[in-house]
Design a protein around this motif. Structure first.
Motif, PDB file in Angstrom:
ATOM      1  N   ILE A  89       1.421  -1.168   0.011  1.00 44.27           N
ATOM      2  CA  ILE A  89       0.151  -0.034  -0.002  1.00 44.27           C
ATOM      3  C   ILE A  89       0.675   1.039  -0.308  1.00 44.27           C
ATOM      4  O   ILE A  89       1.609   1.418   0.853  1.00 44.27           O
ATOM      5  N   GLU A  90       0.691   2.003  -1.392  1.00 43.57           N
ATOM      6  CA  GLU A  90       1.640   3.310  -1.797  1.00 43.57           C
ATOM      7  C   GLU A  90       1.581   4.152  -0.218  1.00 43.57           C
ATOM      8  O   GLU A  90       0.690   4.506   0.114  1.00 43.57           O
ATOM      9  N   GLY A 122      -8.948   5.565   3.380  1.00 44.50           N
ATOM     10  CA  GLY A 122      -8.648   5.128   1.848  1.00 44.50           C
ATOM     11  C   GLY A 122      -7.938   3.818   1.732  1.00 44.50           C
ATOM     12  O   GLY A 122      -8.161   2.761   1.395  1.00 44.50           O
ATOM     13  N   PHE A 123      -8.092   4.002   3.231  1.00 43.25           N
ATOM     14  CA  PHE A 123      -7.119   2.012   3.688  1.00 43.25           C
ATOM     15  C   PHE A 123      -8.777   1.101   3.437  1.00 43.25           C
ATOM     16  O   PHE A 123      -9.175   0.378   3.275  1.00 43.25           O
ATOM     17  N   GLY A 127      -7.356   0.084  -0.179  1.00 42.95           N
ATOM     18  CA  GLY A 127      -7.564  -0.550  -0.061  1.00 42.95           C
ATOM     19  C   GLY A 127      -8.091  -2.183   0.266  1.00 42.95           C
ATOM     20  O   GLY A 127      -7.082  -2.759   0.920  1.00 42.95           O
ATOM     21  N   ALA A 128      -8.881  -2.060   0.285  1.00 43.31           N
ATOM     22  CA  ALA A 128      -9.532  -3.286   0.732  1.00 43.31           C
ATOM     23  C   ALA A 128      -9.317  -4.267  -0.568  1.00 43.31           C
ATOM     24  O   ALA A 128      -8.895  -5.930   0.284  1.00 43.31           O
ATOM     25  N   PRO A 129      -8.554  -4.297  -1.799  1.00 44.12           N
ATOM     26  CA  PRO A 129      -8.195  -5.894  -2.318  1.00 44.12           C
ATOM     27  C   PRO A 129      -7.154  -6.404  -1.558  1.00 44.12           C
ATOM     28  O   PRO A 129      -6.925  -7.441  -1.253  1.00 44.12           O
ATOM     29  N   VAL A 130      -5.582  -4.995  -0.988  1.00 43.09           N
ATOM     30  CA  VAL A 130      -4.519  -5.568  -0.077  1.00 43.09           C
ATOM     31  C   VAL A 130      -5.461  -6.588   1.003  1.00 43.09           C
ATOM     32  O   VAL A 130      -4.770  -7.335   1.262  1.00 43.09           O
ATOM     33  N   TYR A 131      -6.468  -5.451   2.082  1.00 44.44           N
ATOM     34  CA  TYR A 131      -6.892  -6.221   3.058  1.00 44.44           C
ATOM     35  C   TYR A 131      -7.811  -7.655   3.091  1.00 44.44           C
ATOM     36  O   TYR A 131      -7.055  -8.464   3.754  1.00 44.44           O
ATOM     37  N   PHE A 158      -4.278  -0.804  10.582  1.00 43.87           N
ATOM     38  CA  PHE A 158      -6.189  -0.861  10.527  1.00 43.87           C
ATOM     39  C   PHE A 158      -6.227  -2.591  10.086  1.00 43.87           C
ATOM     40  O   PHE A 158      -6.708  -2.951  10.511  1.00 43.87           O
ATOM     41  N   GLY A 159      -4.758  -2.971   9.330  1.00 50.58           N
ATOM     42  CA  GLY A 159      -4.866  -4.026   9.270  1.00 50.58           C
ATOM     43  C   GLY A 159      -4.886  -5.331  11.326  1.00 50.58           C
ATOM     44  O   GLY A 159      -5.447  -6.020  11.038  1.00 50.58           O
ATOM     45  N   ALA A 160      -4.388  -4.166  12.226  1.00 46.80           N
ATOM     46  CA  ALA A 160      -5.196  -5.560  13.424  1.00 46.80           C
ATOM     47  C   ALA A 160      -6.674  -4.847  13.469  1.00 46.80           C
ATOM     48  O   ALA A 160      -6.453  -5.815  14.493  1.00 46.80           O
ATOM     49  N   ALA A 161      -6.749  -3.691  13.502  1.00 41.52           N
ATOM     50  CA  ALA A 161      -7.999  -3.836  13.975  1.00 41.52           C
ATOM     51  C   ALA A 161      -9.031  -4.303  13.603  1.00 41.52           C
ATOM     52  O   ALA A 161      -9.678  -4.824  14.240  1.00 41.52           O
TER      53      ALA A 161
END
Length: 250
Positions: A89-90, A122-123, A127-131, A158-161
């Protein structure tokens, strides 16, 4: 966060200031998140020999790296015996601040907070496809993993959450875990970042408003975290059951 829910992490890897185990939180059905299965961290590129040995002794099979191309090139991090999984995620917020400064506008603290909140939205959306790939890894590989970005606080936070939410951890405990970054993270001398001091103080910290902006975007777009997990994240009932079976104590 109640004392019984999760104890504050100790410095397992002193040379990775934001490294910690996500285990210990109370999740679905009162079952705790397993310790020794999921770790979150900052960049991991400056480990001492002792900390590298400690890391390699944790039984990790994979390292998920949320950093962008230039970040990875500046601070390469390949660890023997651990498979690297780039989920880039840039970063954009520092660039947006510098663009404003170059135009002659120095952002206020409030504007810096607003930029960070926008980054977290934006995450959720871009960023949804990455997560989604992040979650797919956990479903397909029920083995110990560490995930990180540069500071281990925003993309990682955000990933941890999301992961703790999928495991049924209470929102207040998720927020408290997120805020531990302010206690543990120290700016790395290896990370080059410039900008007005009052702005960088915002960008190098975490605030409840940042994570709240993400959760608000989820609820605005999907109605609930559960629908977001089942939709863009690909966690249907079967996948969610697999995830919980793997990461929650029996």
């Amino acid at each position: 966060m109640t004392p019984a829910s999760h104890s504050a992490p100790h410095r397992l890897l002193p040379s990775a200031s934001n490294f910690r185990d996500l285990g210990g939180h109370v999740g679905a059905d009162g079952r705790r998140v397993r310790r020794g299965r999921v770790y979150r961290s900052d960049h991991l590129a400056g480990l001492t020999a002792t900390d590298l040995q400690t890391l390699q002794g944790l039984g990790l099979t994979h390292r998920i790296d949320f950093r962008g191309t230039a970040e990875c090139a500046a601070l390469p991090c390949e660890i023997a015996g651990i498979v690297s999984l780039p989920l880039s995620i840039e970063p954009t917020v520092v660039q947006r601040v510098l663009a404003l400064v170059d135009e002659g506008t120095v952002p206020t603290e409030a504007q810096a907070v607003a930029l960070m909140c926008d980054t977290y939205r934006g995450f959720v959306r871009e960023g949804a496809p990455v997560y989604a790939r992040f979650f797919r890894h956990f479903v397909e590989h029920p083995t110990p993993v560490v995930f990180h970005c540069t500071a281990g606080k925003d993309r990682t936070g955000f990933g941890a959450a999301l992961l703790l939410g999928a495991l049924g951890v209470a929102r207040e405990d998720i927020v408290q875990d997120y805020l531990l970054t302010n206690q543990f993270y120290q700016r790395s001398p290896l990370v080059q970042a410039r900008g007005p001091a009052h702005v960088m103080d915002v960008l190098w910290s975490v605030r409840p408003a940042f994570l709240e902006a993400a959760f608000d975007a989820i609820e605005q777009d999907f109605g609930s975290l559960e629908r977001y997990l089942q939709g863009p994240m690909g966690l249907g009932p079967r996948e969610q059951a697999q995830l919980r079976a793997s990461l929650l104590e029996s």
